[in-house]
Design an enzyme around this catalytic site. Structure first.
Site, PDB file in Angstrom:
ATOM      1  N   TYR A  18       2.663  10.144  -0.211  1.00 21.51           N
ATOM      2  CA  TYR A  18       3.788   9.634   0.584  1.00 21.51           C
ATOM      3  C   TYR A  18       5.129  10.021  -0.034  1.00 21.51           C
ATOM      4  O   TYR A  18       6.160   9.994   0.644  1.00 21.51           O
ATOM      5  CB  TYR A  18       3.733   8.116   0.717  1.00 21.51           C
ATOM      6  N   ASP A  58       0.841  -1.197   0.000  1.00 20.31           N
ATOM      7  CA  ASP A  58       0.000   0.000   0.000  1.00 20.31           C
ATOM      8  C   ASP A  58       0.876   1.246   0.000  1.00 20.31           C
ATOM      9  O   ASP A  58       1.743   1.412   0.857  1.00 20.31           O
ATOM     10  CB  ASP A  58      -0.888  -0.002   1.253  1.00 20.31           C
ATOM     11  N   LYS A 116      -2.890   5.825  -4.004  1.00 22.33           N
ATOM     12  CA  LYS A 116      -3.971   6.768  -3.706  1.00 22.33           C
ATOM     13  C   LYS A 116      -3.701   8.101  -4.398  1.00 22.33           C
ATOM     14  O   LYS A 116      -2.546   8.525  -4.505  1.00 22.33           O
ATOM     15  CB  LYS A 116      -4.081   6.983  -2.190  1.00 22.33           C
ATOM     16  N   HIS A 147      -7.798   9.565  -1.832  1.00 19.34           N
ATOM     17  CA  HIS A 147      -7.153   9.515  -0.523  1.00 19.34           C
ATOM     18  C   HIS A 147      -7.985  10.196   0.564  1.00 19.34           C
ATOM     19  O   HIS A 147      -8.052   9.719   1.693  1.00 19.34           O
ATOM     20  CB  HIS A 147      -5.761  10.149  -0.613  1.00 19.34           C
TER      21      HIS A 147
END
Length: 317
Positions: free
Chosen positions: A57, A52, A82, A111
């Site tokens: 990120y 994931d 996401k 997200h």
């Protein structure tokens, strides 16, 4: 003798399967790095097949590098990323696929329900693009085959209800990925998602170890000769939620993958853990005191979350 769980996958509403235990790539800080690549490679070596990540990120290239260096065939993997782009989720997915060096992902999530401008400020719920408009764009993304399924993250019962009741909604989200653990069990949201055929996926399933020293969890772990983390993750899987813990430590990654069968009594203890004084709360760091309590520019009321200041929950669900 501890009974090992036979639950390794869950079925989604599109007919595909998702692994019961995945590994998250949010490392507590944004950015690429060899530490991300090594974590992914180690996880895959140990037997994880569900990875994931997210555009936000900032580590998709490192995740992709770990996938490619592992040598695990693509068809064995379940990859989630996401989108933060509510204006053009198709272009955002193309960017993510380029960084991951993949032709497709297995799951593509919105997200958050709020759209964020380049400066990080949030559009208000009635400003375009709304999460409804973005979802309808994601339905078009699904048709390209560059993601096998689409879903949402951080959606409340309020927002899911709005999405599902909209006449332009033709695809029910395959998953809703939310913070879920014994201190924030999301019982009501889980029941709603089950009724609608949406799989609830738990991030921060260990609650950032905030309750690992709880005596009831310790007693169960001691009696079964397992770790508190195994107890908590097993509870998550046994109640029907795939879990995506994370760790850079090989020994913890290995233990987290070992899910056991809990008794009905043990499950009830964990189901009710949040009822202890001061326990019913979010453990994540994205809460703000602004607007009387908010996340990323939306108040708790706008988000449909029953939180008070600091992510403390009102009520028992």
């Amino acid at each position: 003798m501890v009974s090992r769980s036979t639950r390794t996958v869950f079925h989604m509403n599109n007919g595909a399967m998702i692994n019961a235990v995945g590994v998250g790539s949010w490392m507590g800080r944004q950015g690429e790095g060899r530490h991300v690549t090594n974590m992914v490679k180690t996880a895959l070596k140990l037997g994880y097949r569900h990875i994931d990540t997210a555009a936000n990120y900032g580590d998709e290239a490192s995740v992709g590098q770990g996938i490619h260096e592992s040598g695990v065939p693509r068809e064995e993997l379940f990859i989630t990323t996401k989108s933060e782009d509510h204006w053009d989720p198709m272009s955002a997915l193309e960017t993510s696929l380029g960084k991951l060096e993949l032709e497709y992902v297995d799951m593509y999530l919105m997200h958050w329900p709020m759209a964020l401008r380049a400066d990080g400020s949030a559009l208000q719920p009635d400003e375009s693009p709304t999460f409804l408009e973005t979802w309808h764009l994601m339905q078009e993304v699904l048709k390209t085959g560059k993601t096998k399924a689409i879903g949402v993250s951080n959606f409340s019962l309020k927002h899911l209800s709005s999405l599902l009741s909209h006449p332009a909604t033709t695809v029910v989200p395959a998953v809703n990925q939310v913070e879920a653990h014994p201190c924030l069990p999301q019982h009501e949201l889980l029941r709603f998602c089950r009724d609608k055929g949406i799989l609830l996926v738990a991030y921060s399933p260990l609650g950032k170890h905030k309750f690992a020293l709880d005596l009831d969890i310790q007693k169960i772990a001691h009696r079964l000769n397992v770790t508190p983390a195994q107890v908590v993750l097993s509870w998550g899987v046994q109640r029907g939620t795939p879990v995506i813990p994370k760790s850079e430590h090989e020994d913890r990654l290995a233990v987290n993958l070992s899910i056991i069968e809990l008794s009905n009594d043990d499950m009830e203890v964990l189901d009710r853990l949040h009822l202890k004084p001061g326990m019913h709360r979010s453990v994540c760091g994205f809460h703000s005191p602004e607007l009387g309590g908010s996340c990323f520019g939306w108040s708790y009321q706008q988000l449909g979350w029953n939180f008070g200041q600091g992510g403390i929950m009102h009520g028992n669900n």
